[in-house]
Write an enzyme that holds these catalytic residues in place. Structure first.
Site, PDB file in Angstrom:
ATOM      1  N   CYS A  57      -8.607  -5.103  -9.972  1.00 31.01           N
ATOM      2  CA  CYS A  57      -8.185  -4.065 -10.901  1.00 31.01           C
ATOM      3  C   CYS A  57      -7.710  -2.863 -10.084  1.00 31.01           C
ATOM      4  CB  CYS A  57      -9.368  -3.695 -11.789  1.00 31.01           C
ATOM      5  SG  CYS A  57      -8.959  -2.488 -13.055  1.00 31.01           S
TER       6      CYS A  57
ATOM      7  N   CYS B 125      -5.251   1.308   6.249  1.00 29.76           N
ATOM      8  CA  CYS B 125      -5.383   2.772   6.185  1.00 29.76           C
ATOM      9  C   CYS B 125      -6.575   3.211   5.335  1.00 29.76           C
ATOM     10  CB  CYS B 125      -4.094   3.411   5.678  1.00 29.76           C
ATOM     11  SG  CYS B 125      -3.830   3.224   3.906  1.00 29.76           S
TER      12      CYS B 125
ATOM     13  N   CYS C 239       0.450   3.094   3.619  1.00 33.46           N
ATOM     14  CA  CYS C 239       0.881   2.583   4.927  1.00 33.46           C
ATOM     15  C   CYS C 239       1.852   1.423   4.832  1.00 33.46           C
ATOM     16  CB  CYS C 239      -0.336   2.183   5.756  1.00 33.46           C
ATOM     17  SG  CYS C 239      -1.103   0.646   5.198  1.00 33.46           S
TER      18      CYS C 239
ATOM     19  N   CYS D  46       0.854  -1.186   0.000  1.00 39.29           N
ATOM     20  CA  CYS D  46       0.000   0.000   0.000  1.00 39.29           C
ATOM     21  C   CYS D  46       0.891   1.238   0.000  1.00 39.29           C
ATOM     22  CB  CYS D  46      -0.884  -0.005   1.241  1.00 39.29           C
ATOM     23  SG  CYS D  46      -1.809   1.527   1.455  1.00 39.29           S
TER      24      CYS D  46
HETATM   25 ZN   LIG Z   1      -2.723   1.185   3.516  1.00 40.72          ZN
END
Ligand SMILES: [Zn+2]
Length: 174
Positions: A163, A143, A94, A91
């Site tokens: 996607c 997050c 985070c 991510c």
């Molecule tokens: Zn995150």
């Protein structure tokens, strides 16, 4: 309707240029770069919760638009849609590991596509009723960054197509 993106852009520029002056960075390019790096603090419940301003300091305008305002990058415009390197996609907000390159496949859509997240609890599904249809939005479980959507036209073994937006991901190569 045209004024909103312009205002957003101007606001971002203002915030970023102030931050750049504080950093005494002479590079013009730095105006669009995040001013805070490193993963944000995780609270006792395992979540990352930051204010809009704090996210703006950590993300580029494109990353902010996608992950915090549920934006979608243009097809074939992101950095990962045809990425073939081996590694883990984290991510961008985070640093939670989300997808392994082993589950990435060529979907032909122009967005990075995966048939499975690294763990079932890495991402969360949210009903998305925008665009006059019901789609399933995928967000980071830590997050709540908007990552993209999941569809049921993916390859085996799951038949799913996650996607994703390149701007929501950060590839850590093996
Ligand atoms: Zn995150």
């Amino acid at each position: 309707m045209k004024t909103t993106p312009l205002l957003f852009l101007l606001t971002s520029l203002t915030i970023c240029s102030c931050a750049t002056e504080q950093n005494t960075s002479g590079e013009t390019q730095a105006a669009m770069e995040p001013t805070v790096s490193g993963p944000p603090a995780v609270d006792e419940d395992g979540f990352v919760q930051l204010s809009e301003d704090e996210w703006r300091q950590r993300l580029t305008p494109e990353q902010f638009k996608v992950t915090r305002q549920a934006g979608t990058e243009r097809a074939f415009s992101g950095i990962y849609w045809d990425e073939l390197a081996t590694g883990t996609y984290e991510c961008v907000g985070c640093a939670l590991p989300l997808f392994d390159s082993a589950t990435k496949y060529k979907s032909g859509t122009g967005w990075p596509s995966f048939w499975q997240p690294v763990a079932s609890n890495a991402v969360k599904e949210v009903d998305d009723s925008s665009l006059f249809t019901t789609r399933t939005e995928i967000v980071c479980s830590r997050c709540e960054a908007h990552l993209g959507h999941v569809f049921d036209d993916g390859p085996r073994p799951t038949g799913l197509r996650y996607c994703m937006n390149s701007a929501a991901l950060n590839l850590i190569e093996k």
